[in-house]
Design an enzyme around this catalytic site. Structure first.
Site, PDB file in Angstrom:
ATOM      1  N   GLU A 111       0.844  -1.206   0.000  1.00 44.36           N
ATOM      2  CA  GLU A 111       0.000   0.000   0.000  1.00 44.36           C
ATOM      3  C   GLU A 111       0.878   1.255   0.000  1.00 44.36           C
ATOM      4  O   GLU A 111       0.614   2.225  -0.718  1.00 44.36           O
ATOM      5  CB  GLU A 111      -0.926  -0.010   1.224  1.00 44.36           C
ATOM      6  CG  GLU A 111      -1.934  -1.150   1.182  1.00 44.36           C
ATOM      7  CD  GLU A 111      -2.948  -1.073   2.307  1.00 44.36           C
ATOM      8  OE1 GLU A 111      -4.009  -0.462   2.100  1.00 44.36           O
ATOM      9  OE2 GLU A 111      -2.668  -1.622   3.403  1.00 44.36           O
ATOM     10  N   GLU A 131      -3.305  -9.921   3.973  1.00 46.38           N
ATOM     11  CA  GLU A 131      -4.505  -9.546   4.736  1.00 46.38           C
ATOM     12  C   GLU A 131      -5.592 -10.608   4.580  1.00 46.38           C
ATOM     13  O   GLU A 131      -6.291 -10.946   5.541  1.00 46.38           O
ATOM     14  CB  GLU A 131      -5.064  -8.203   4.244  1.00 46.38           C
ATOM     15  CG  GLU A 131      -4.263  -6.990   4.648  1.00 46.38           C
ATOM     16  CD  GLU A 131      -3.169  -6.630   3.631  1.00 46.38           C
ATOM     17  OE1 GLU A 131      -2.741  -7.514   2.857  1.00 46.38           O
ATOM     18  OE2 GLU A 131      -2.742  -5.464   3.625  1.00 46.38           O
TER      19      GLU A 131
HETATM   20  C1  1HE Z   1       6.771  -8.830  11.921  1.00 46.79           C
HETATM   21  C2  1HE Z   1       6.090  -8.609  10.710  1.00 46.79           C
HETATM   22  C3  1HE Z   1       4.873  -7.856  10.772  1.00 46.79           C
HETATM   23  C4  1HE Z   1       7.843  -9.752  10.275  1.00 46.79           C
HETATM   24  N1  1HE Z   1       4.473  -7.408  11.966  1.00 46.79           N
HETATM   25  N2  1HE Z   1       6.320  -8.361  13.087  1.00 46.79           N
HETATM   26  N3  1HE Z   1       2.061  -8.516   7.020  1.00 46.79           N
HETATM   27  C5  1HE Z   1       2.247  -9.830   6.913  1.00 46.79           C
HETATM   28  O1  1HE Z   1       1.355 -10.631   7.146  1.00 46.79           O
HETATM   29  C6  1HE Z   1       3.649 -10.268   6.568  1.00 46.79           C
HETATM   30  C7  1HE Z   1       4.266 -11.013   7.743  1.00 46.79           C
HETATM   31  N4  1HE Z   1       5.695 -11.236   7.557  1.00 46.79           N
HETATM   32  C8  1HE Z   1       6.185 -12.238   6.772  1.00 46.79           C
HETATM   33  O2  1HE Z   1       5.467 -12.933   6.053  1.00 46.79           O
HETATM   34  C9  1HE Z   1       7.668 -12.459   6.829  1.00 46.79           C
HETATM   35  O3  1HE Z   1       8.147 -11.915   8.046  1.00 46.79           O
HETATM   36  C10 1HE Z   1       8.449 -11.792   5.655  1.00 46.79           C
HETATM   37  C11 1HE Z   1       8.131 -12.526   4.340  1.00 46.79           C
HETATM   38  C12 1HE Z   1       8.112 -10.315   5.495  1.00 46.79           C
HETATM   39  C13 1HE Z   1       9.972 -11.872   5.942  1.00 46.79           C
HETATM   40  O4  1HE Z   1      10.327 -13.214   6.248  1.00 46.79           O
HETATM   41  P1  1HE Z   1      11.700 -13.506   7.008  1.00 46.79           P
HETATM   42  O5  1HE Z   1      11.848 -15.007   7.076  1.00 46.79           O
HETATM   43  O6  1HE Z   1      12.794 -12.712   6.383  1.00 46.79           O
HETATM   44  O7  1HE Z   1      11.542 -12.875   8.485  1.00 46.79           O
HETATM   45  P2  1HE Z   1      10.742 -13.449   9.749  1.00 46.79           P
HETATM   46  O8  1HE Z   1      11.626 -14.416  10.492  1.00 46.79           O
HETATM   47  O9  1HE Z   1       9.388 -13.923   9.371  1.00 46.79           O
HETATM   48  O10 1HE Z   1      10.542 -12.119  10.604  1.00 46.79           O
HETATM   49  C14 1HE Z   1      11.610 -11.515  11.332  1.00 46.79           C
HETATM   50  C15 1HE Z   1      11.004 -10.839  12.544  1.00 46.79           C
HETATM   51  O11 1HE Z   1      10.131  -9.799  12.084  1.00 46.79           O
HETATM   52  C16 1HE Z   1      10.123 -11.776  13.352  1.00 46.79           C
HETATM   53  O12 1HE Z   1      10.198 -11.349  14.705  1.00 46.79           O
HETATM   54  P3  1HE Z   1      11.184 -12.100  15.759  1.00 46.79           P
HETATM   55  O13 1HE Z   1      10.956 -11.365  17.052  1.00 46.79           O
HETATM   56  O14 1HE Z   1      10.722 -13.529  15.760  1.00 46.79           O
HETATM   57  O15 1HE Z   1      12.561 -11.927  15.192  1.00 46.79           O
HETATM   58  C17 1HE Z   1       8.735 -11.505  12.824  1.00 46.79           C
HETATM   59  O16 1HE Z   1       7.708 -11.796  13.764  1.00 46.79           O
HETATM   60  C18 1HE Z   1       8.819 -10.001  12.592  1.00 46.79           C
HETATM   61  N5  1HE Z   1       7.856  -9.551  11.604  1.00 46.79           N
HETATM   62  N6  1HE Z   1       6.766  -9.192   9.717  1.00 46.79           N
HETATM   63  C19 1HE Z   1       5.169  -7.664  13.080  1.00 46.79           C
HETATM   64  N7  1HE Z   1       4.171  -7.567   9.681  1.00 46.79           N
HETATM   65  C20 1HE Z   1      -3.170  -0.590   6.897  1.00 46.79           C
HETATM   66  S1  1HE Z   1      -3.601  -2.145   7.022  1.00 46.79           S
HETATM   67  C21 1HE Z   1      -2.297  -3.096   6.433  1.00 46.79           C
HETATM   68  C22 1HE Z   1      -2.574  -4.521   6.744  1.00 46.79           C
HETATM   69  C23 1HE Z   1      -1.347  -5.373   6.589  1.00 46.79           C
HETATM   70  O17 1HE Z   1      -0.295  -4.916   6.256  1.00 46.79           O
HETATM   71  S2  1HE Z   1      -1.598  -7.028   6.917  1.00 46.79           S
HETATM   72  C24 1HE Z   1      -0.132  -7.781   6.382  1.00 46.79           C
HETATM   73  C25 1HE Z   1       0.868  -7.871   7.484  1.00 46.79           C
END
Ligand code: 1HE
Length: 257
Positions: A111, A131
């Protein structure tokens, strides 16, 4: 003062705005969204164009899901409106914004990228709208901006099925206008920002503020608004100087790429 997780660096008259939370894949919490709005509202007056980029292997993982708590309908609406206000500052701010994309460009990250004027992706970029599978909906203007880039049918598919587009397909369907080798998105974005900064300010203003509105108008009104904008732009002394420079052989010609 630029806040935590958001860095501003001026490179001449180009503002480089960097999401700087790589440990959380540049996930966007409320404070970061507000900071983004403030930053684009208060860019230094000498700014002529901007590059928006993300630190680390990913541009942005979207909404910070750790902040997604139980909200009632009213809070949910205000949260979405907060995103709208911030991303509107990016789209309708003072200068064109070029996004440099790598890795995840997902959810709210897509977005945000969609609110920029030009998107440059490297080969590692991928696009998704998770989402759909998280039980939520877009809320950062994606329902308006993303269909204008790729069509409502493709966005529907992304959200219903969790489809992920890779960098090549992202360029093919119109998410990014440029595709470059891995690691080169920032340099290309900066190069383009330099070129954009050379334009007459009124031309950039017309492209940012008039073109998207004209494109939404019925053709008859669009032609009329275009005529008004054209008249304003060409009456500026800078336009007259630039045309004269070309006629005098002093300006760059259009060249085959
Ligand atoms: C996060 C987030 C996040 C990572 N919020 N903490 N977005 C999503 O649903 C995408 C969610 N994220 C992923 O699918 C993956 O993290 C990625 C593909 C982006 C990257 O993968 P990777 O393997 O490089 O990293 P990871 O091990 O998944 O994440 C590293 C850390 O970042 C981990 O935290 P840690 O404490 O375990 O190290 C994750 O939890 C954290 N992390 N993404 C919070 N999004 C205005 S409305 C908009 C609505 C939306 O955007 S919904 C979609 C949200």
């Amino acid at each position: 003062m630029t806040p935590k997780y958001l860095h501003l660096e001026m490179r001449g008259n180009i503002a480089v705005v960097r999401l700087a939370r790589p440990a959380k894949r540049n996930a966007l919490g409320d404070a970061l969204i507000v900071a983004l709005r403030d930053l684009f509202e208060n860019l230094p007056s000498e700014t002529k164009s901007a590059v928006l980029c993300g630190e680390g292997d990913h541009f942005c993982a979207g909404l910070d899901l750790s902040e997604l708590k139980e909200r009632d309908a009213s809070q949910g609406m205000h949260h979405s409106r907060m995103w709208h206000a911030a991303l509107e500052r990016v789209q309708y701010g003072p200068v064109p914004v070029i996004a440099a994309l790598q890795g995840a460009v997902v959810g709210g990250g897509l977005e945000l990228a969609s609110a920029c004027h030009i998107r440059v992706a490297d080969e590692s970029a991928f696009y998704a709208l998770p989402e759909g599978s998280r039980g939520i909906f877009v809320g950062g203007g994606g329902a308006v901006r993303i269909p204008r880039l790729i069509g409502a049918a493709r966005m529907t598919d992304m959200m219903l099925t969790g489809r992920v587009y890779n960098a090549q397909d992202g360029e093919r369907i119109g998410i990014a206008q440029y595709l470059v080798p891995a690691g080169q998105a920032f340099d290309k974005a900066l190069e383009l920002a330099g070129r954009v900064a050379e334009n007459a300010p009124l031309t950039n203003y017309a492209l940012m503020h008039a073109l998207p509105r004209i494109a939404e108008q019925p053709a008859d009104q669009g032609f009329f608004t275009e005529a008004l904008m054209a008249a304003v732009a060409q009456s500026a002394p800078e336009a007259k100087r630039r045309v004269k420079d070309f006629l005098d052989g002093k300006a760059r010609k259009v060249q085959k790429s």
